[in-house]
Design a protein around this motif. Structure first.
Motif, PDB file in Angstrom:
ATOM      1  N   PRO A 132       0.809  -1.229   0.000  1.00 38.49           N
ATOM      2  CA  PRO A 132       0.000   0.000   0.000  1.00 38.49           C
ATOM      3  C   PRO A 132       0.838   1.273   0.000  1.00 38.49           C
ATOM      4  CG  PRO A 132      -0.049  -1.071   2.153  1.00 38.49           C
ATOM      5  CD  PRO A 132       0.629  -2.023   1.227  1.00 38.49           C
ATOM      6  N   ALA A 133       0.414   2.232  -0.800  1.00 39.99           N
ATOM      7  CA  ALA A 133       1.016   3.563  -0.812  1.00 39.99           C
ATOM      8  C   ALA A 133       0.370   4.405   0.283  1.00 39.99           C
ATOM      9  CB  ALA A 133       0.818   4.210  -2.183  1.00 39.99           C
ATOM     10  N   SER A 134       0.768   5.646   0.373  1.00 41.43           N
ATOM     11  CA  SER A 134       0.185   6.550   1.361  1.00 41.43           C
ATOM     12  C   SER A 134      -1.317   6.666   1.146  1.00 41.43           C
ATOM     13  CB  SER A 134       0.840   7.927   1.242  1.00 41.43           C
ATOM     14  OG  SER A 134       0.259   8.833   2.148  1.00 41.43           O
ATOM     15  N   GLY A 135      -2.074   6.513   2.220  1.00 43.57           N
ATOM     16  CA  GLY A 135      -3.526   6.607   2.146  1.00 43.57           C
ATOM     17  C   GLY A 135      -4.221   5.333   1.723  1.00 43.57           C
ATOM     18  N   ILE A 176      -6.523  -0.549  -1.854  1.00 42.71           N
ATOM     19  CA  ILE A 176      -7.701   0.306  -1.933  1.00 42.71           C
ATOM     20  C   ILE A 176      -7.492   1.530  -1.049  1.00 42.71           C
ATOM     21  CG2 ILE A 176      -8.872  -0.940  -0.066  1.00 42.71           C
ATOM     22  CD1 ILE A 176     -11.525  -0.496  -1.593  1.00 42.71           C
ATOM     23  N   ASP A 177      -8.048   2.669  -1.475  1.00 43.44           N
ATOM     24  CA  ASP A 177      -7.981   3.882  -0.659  1.00 43.44           C
ATOM     25  C   ASP A 177      -8.705   3.647   0.667  1.00 43.44           C
ATOM     26  OD1 ASP A 177      -6.606   5.204  -2.649  1.00 43.44           O
ATOM     27  OD2 ASP A 177      -8.377   6.252  -3.431  1.00 43.44           O
ATOM     28  N   ALA A 178      -8.048   4.005   1.748  1.00 42.33           N
ATOM     29  CA  ALA A 178      -8.611   3.761   3.076  1.00 42.33           C
ATOM     30  C   ALA A 178      -9.932   4.497   3.287  1.00 42.33           C
ATOM     31  CB  ALA A 178      -7.604   4.168   4.143  1.00 42.33           C
ATOM     32  N   ASP A 179     -10.096   5.652   2.645  1.00 36.46           N
ATOM     33  CA  ASP A 179     -11.321   6.425   2.894  1.00 36.46           C
ATOM     34  C   ASP A 179     -12.551   5.832   2.209  1.00 36.46           C
ATOM     35  OD1 ASP A 179     -10.910   7.135   0.259  1.00 36.46           O
ATOM     36  OD2 ASP A 179     -10.727   9.289   0.632  1.00 36.46           O
ATOM     37  N   LYS A 180     -12.366   4.756   1.444  1.00 37.30           N
ATOM     38  CA  LYS A 180     -13.505   4.056   0.850  1.00 37.30           C
ATOM     39  C   LYS A 180     -14.029   2.937   1.743  1.00 37.30           C
ATOM     40  CE  LYS A 180     -13.063   6.404  -3.009  1.00 37.30           C
ATOM     41  NZ  LYS A 180     -14.026   7.483  -3.325  1.00 37.30           N
ATOM     42  N   LEU A 181     -13.324   2.660   2.837  1.00 39.82           N
ATOM     43  CA  LEU A 181     -13.645   1.515   3.682  1.00 39.82           C
ATOM     44  C   LEU A 181     -14.484   1.914   4.895  1.00 39.82           C
ATOM     45  CD1 LEU A 181     -10.130  -0.167   3.665  1.00 39.82           C
ATOM     46  CD2 LEU A 181     -12.125  -0.844   2.313  1.00 39.82           C
ATOM     47  N   VAL A 182     -15.338   1.000   5.303  1.00 42.63           N
ATOM     48  CA  VAL A 182     -16.165   1.179   6.491  1.00 42.63           C
ATOM     49  C   VAL A 182     -15.900   0.000   7.424  1.00 42.63           C
ATOM     50  CG1 VAL A 182     -18.517   1.348   7.375  1.00 42.63           C
ATOM     51  CG2 VAL A 182     -17.945   2.363   5.154  1.00 42.63           C
ATOM     52  N   LYS A 183     -15.620   0.284   8.688  1.00 41.23           N
ATOM     53  CA  LYS A 183     -15.404  -0.791   9.648  1.00 41.23           C
ATOM     54  C   LYS A 183     -16.707  -1.542   9.910  1.00 41.23           C
ATOM     55  CE  LYS A 183     -11.437   0.888  12.334  1.00 41.23           C
ATOM     56  NZ  LYS A 183     -10.953   1.237  13.701  1.00 41.23           N
ATOM     57  N   LEU A 184     -16.578  -2.844  10.101  1.00 32.67           N
ATOM     58  CA  LEU A 184     -17.755  -3.680  10.345  1.00 32.67           C
ATOM     59  C   LEU A 184     -17.931  -3.947  11.838  1.00 32.67           C
ATOM     60  CD1 LEU A 184     -17.395  -6.353   7.511  1.00 32.67           C
ATOM     61  CD2 LEU A 184     -19.050  -4.483   7.646  1.00 32.67           C
ATOM     62  N   PRO A 185     -19.162  -3.852  12.330  1.00 33.85           N
ATOM     63  CA  PRO A 185     -19.420  -4.237  13.723  1.00 33.85           C
ATOM     64  C   PRO A 185     -19.421  -5.757  13.856  1.00 33.85           C
ATOM     65  CG  PRO A 185     -21.474  -3.646  12.633  1.00 33.85           C
ATOM     66  CD  PRO A 185     -20.368  -3.368  11.643  1.00 33.85           C
ATOM     67  N   ASP A 186     -19.225  -6.238  15.076  1.00 38.06           N
ATOM     68  CA  ASP A 186     -19.208  -7.688  15.303  1.00 38.06           C
ATOM     69  C   ASP A 186     -20.536  -8.336  14.944  1.00 38.06           C
ATOM     70  OD1 ASP A 186     -16.617  -7.461  16.209  1.00 38.06           O
ATOM     71  OD2 ASP A 186     -17.164  -7.422  18.341  1.00 38.06           O
ATOM     72  N   ILE A 211     -10.359  -8.331   5.338  1.00 42.29           N
ATOM     73  CA  ILE A 211      -9.527  -8.059   6.504  1.00 42.29           C
ATOM     74  C   ILE A 211      -8.316  -7.249   6.063  1.00 42.29           C
ATOM     75  CG2 ILE A 211      -8.114  -9.108   8.317  1.00 42.29           C
ATOM     76  CD1 ILE A 211      -9.999 -11.561   8.116  1.00 42.29           C
ATOM     77  N   VAL A 212      -8.034  -6.187   6.784  1.00 43.09           N
ATOM     78  CA  VAL A 212      -6.868  -5.362   6.483  1.00 43.09           C
ATOM     79  C   VAL A 212      -5.597  -6.169   6.751  1.00 43.09           C
ATOM     80  CG1 VAL A 212      -5.598  -3.273   7.112  1.00 43.09           C
ATOM     81  CG2 VAL A 212      -8.103  -3.229   6.996  1.00 43.09           C
ATOM     82  N   VAL A 213      -4.710  -6.227   5.747  1.00 43.30           N
ATOM     83  CA  VAL A 213      -3.452  -6.969   5.863  1.00 43.30           C
ATOM     84  C   VAL A 213      -2.290  -6.028   6.165  1.00 43.30           C
ATOM     85  CG1 VAL A 213      -1.802  -8.421   4.601  1.00 43.30           C
ATOM     86  CG2 VAL A 213      -4.256  -8.785   4.308  1.00 43.30           C
ATOM     87  N   ALA A 214      -2.267  -4.888   5.498  1.00 36.52           N
ATOM     88  CA  ALA A 214      -1.191  -3.914   5.685  1.00 36.52           C
ATOM     89  C   ALA A 214      -1.758  -2.519   5.475  1.00 36.52           C
ATOM     90  CB  ALA A 214      -0.044  -4.190   4.717  1.00 36.52           C
ATOM     91  N   VAL A 215      -1.125  -1.536   6.118  1.00 35.31           N
ATOM     92  CA  VAL A 215      -1.608  -0.158   6.089  1.00 35.31           C
ATOM     93  C   VAL A 215      -0.484   0.764   5.627  1.00 35.31           C
ATOM     94  CG1 VAL A 215      -2.541   1.730   7.479  1.00 35.31           C
ATOM     95  CG2 VAL A 215      -3.233  -0.627   7.964  1.00 35.31           C
ATOM     96  N   GLY A 216      -0.783   1.647   4.655  1.00 38.51           N
ATOM     97  CA  GLY A 216       0.188   2.620   4.204  1.00 38.51           C
ATOM     98  C   GLY A 216       0.271   3.808   5.151  1.00 38.51           C
ATOM     99  N   GLU A 217       1.143   4.734   4.843  1.00 33.59           N
ATOM    100  CA  GLU A 217       1.277   5.934   5.661  1.00 33.59           C
ATOM    101  C   GLU A 217       0.006   6.785   5.566  1.00 33.59           C
ATOM    102  OE1 GLU A 217       4.713   8.162   4.668  1.00 33.59           O
ATOM    103  OE2 GLU A 217       6.115   6.487   4.957  1.00 33.59           O
ATOM    104  N   GLY A 218      -0.240   7.534   6.623  1.00 28.04           N
ATOM    105  CA  GLY A 218      -1.370   8.461   6.596  1.00 28.04           C
ATOM    106  C   GLY A 218      -2.727   7.809   6.749  1.00 28.04           C
ATOM    107  N   VAL A 219      -2.767   6.626   7.370  1.00 33.07           N
ATOM    108  CA  VAL A 219      -4.036   5.935   7.628  1.00 33.07           C
ATOM    109  C   VAL A 219      -4.123   5.680   9.128  1.00 33.07           C
ATOM    110  CG1 VAL A 219      -5.497   3.961   7.078  1.00 33.07           C
ATOM    111  CG2 VAL A 219      -3.930   4.852   5.357  1.00 33.07           C
ATOM    112  N   SER A 234      -6.067  -0.661  11.150  1.00 38.34           N
ATOM    113  CA  SER A 234      -4.901  -1.459  11.525  1.00 38.34           C
ATOM    114  C   SER A 234      -5.040  -2.861  10.950  1.00 38.34           C
ATOM    115  CB  SER A 234      -4.792  -1.567  13.056  1.00 38.34           C
ATOM    116  OG  SER A 234      -4.758  -0.300  13.658  1.00 38.34           O
ATOM    117  N   PRO A 235      -3.916  -3.572  10.752  1.00 35.55           N
ATOM    118  CA  PRO A 235      -4.001  -4.961  10.307  1.00 35.55           C
ATOM    119  C   PRO A 235      -4.912  -5.772  11.223  1.00 35.55           C
ATOM    120  CG  PRO A 235      -1.743  -4.203  10.145  1.00 35.55           C
ATOM    121  CD  PRO A 235      -2.508  -3.113  10.847  1.00 35.55           C
TER     122      PRO A 235
END
Length: 324
Positions: free
Chosen positions: A26-29, A100-110, A68-76, A80-81
């Protein structure tokens, strides 16, 4: 090894190719995401055929998934993984892993599992804007829903009923009529056998409906317009039977000063704030059980061509997920 279902040209289901791909880091963001479930939607067919161009080839298709997030670029800072996330309206979901751009993602509730999330994001947020933006329903309204047994249809009918709306659903078979009724439709019409507008008039005491939500397109255009009450609204949000062309806008005056809209989900989640608002509303009604996501069929990601074939042949009901 990462795999993707990609197209190297436009065409039928046979152009869907199972390719090895190199995802990179992943690149920045950005984040690197491992998909756990991928949603199938009719927009995927439009893109495969070229009705909606997708740019340069080869191109992975698919517009929604959970993972599931595997790796995170800078500025996110907020992901977290290991985080479970979902997204919609981002091309390239037919992959085992992606950037994928992080700002397109929504965290899922349990409370929402990955398959449900993948099946509900695009279709559920579509149902939301149809009911709350395109024609904002009010308790007591009567609406007509084309393709009521489909993915959007089953979510919209439940949500509309939850909001106090009477739903008339058009379906293609007795089997689909039973499904639509189980999913919240108060009345069903077999559109291939019955005069839709005449049945709507019978049901509504001659008045017509406040709104028609129509994803079928060309084949149902006139039935939809003729089912509306004066100053009613046709929301044409899909073209499953082919696009509407050469439309005479004067018909809207002749048939009762009608309104018509051709929306897309992208407009209603065009920035982070709108995306979060829409997703939060959707997850709320799903978590409380007011809207139940019905997954009608599952396919391996490698068998996506068969899934497309079945979708186009109207062989599917409810939502469909592809499993990497």
């Amino acid at each position: 090894m990462t795999h993707a279902i990609r197209i190297h040209q436009y065409g039928g289901p046979e152009v869907l190719s199972w390719d090895e791909v190199d995802v990179g880091e992943p690149a920045s963001g950005e984040v690197k995401l491992r998909h756990t479930a991928i949603g199938l939607n009719f927009i995927d067919v439009y893109q495969r055929t070229g009705l909606y161009p997708v740019g340069d080839f080869p191109q992975a298709l698919g517009m929604e998934a959970a993972g599931i997030v595997v790796a995170v670029g800078e500025g996110v800072p907020d992901l977290s993984p290991g985080d479970r996330v979902a997204y919609a309206m981002v091309l390239g979901a037919y992959t085992t892993e992606r950037l994928i751009d992080a700002d397109k993602l929504v965290k899922l509730p349990d409370s929402i599992d990955d398959e449900t999330a993948a099946a509900m994001m695009l279709q559920g947020m579509t149902a939301r804007y149809l009911l709350k933006n395109s024609y904002p329903v009010r308790s007591g309204d009567v609406v007509l829903l084309m393709a009521a047994a489909g993915g959007v249809g089953t979510l919209l009918s439940q949500w509309a009923r939850h909001l106090g709306v009477t739903v008339i659903g058009c379906v293609g078979s007795e089997e689909k009529a039973k499904l639509a009724q189980a999913q919240g439709c108060h009345h069903t019409i077999l559109y291939q056998e019955e005069d839709v507008a005449a049945r709507v008039r019978d049901i509504t005491g001659g008045e017509g409906v406040a709104a028609v939500y129509d994803s079928v397109g060309q084949a149902t255009l006139m039935a939809s317009l003729d089912s509306l009450r004066p100053t009613g609204t046709l929301v044409s949000f899909g073209s499953a039977s082919g696009p509407i062309t050469d439309f005479n806008i004067g018909l809207l005056a002749q048939k009762g000063s009608l309104y018509i809209q051709r929306p897309t989900l992208g407009t209603y989640i065009r920035n982070r704030a709108l995306l979060i608002e829409s997703a939060k509303d959707l997850m709320g009604v799903v978590a409380q059980g007011a809207v139940k996501v019905q997954i009608g069929q599952r396919y391996s990601l490698a068998d996506t061509a068969q899934a497309h074939q079945d979708l186009e042949a109207r062989q599917t009901t409810g939502a469909t997920v592809l499993l990497p």
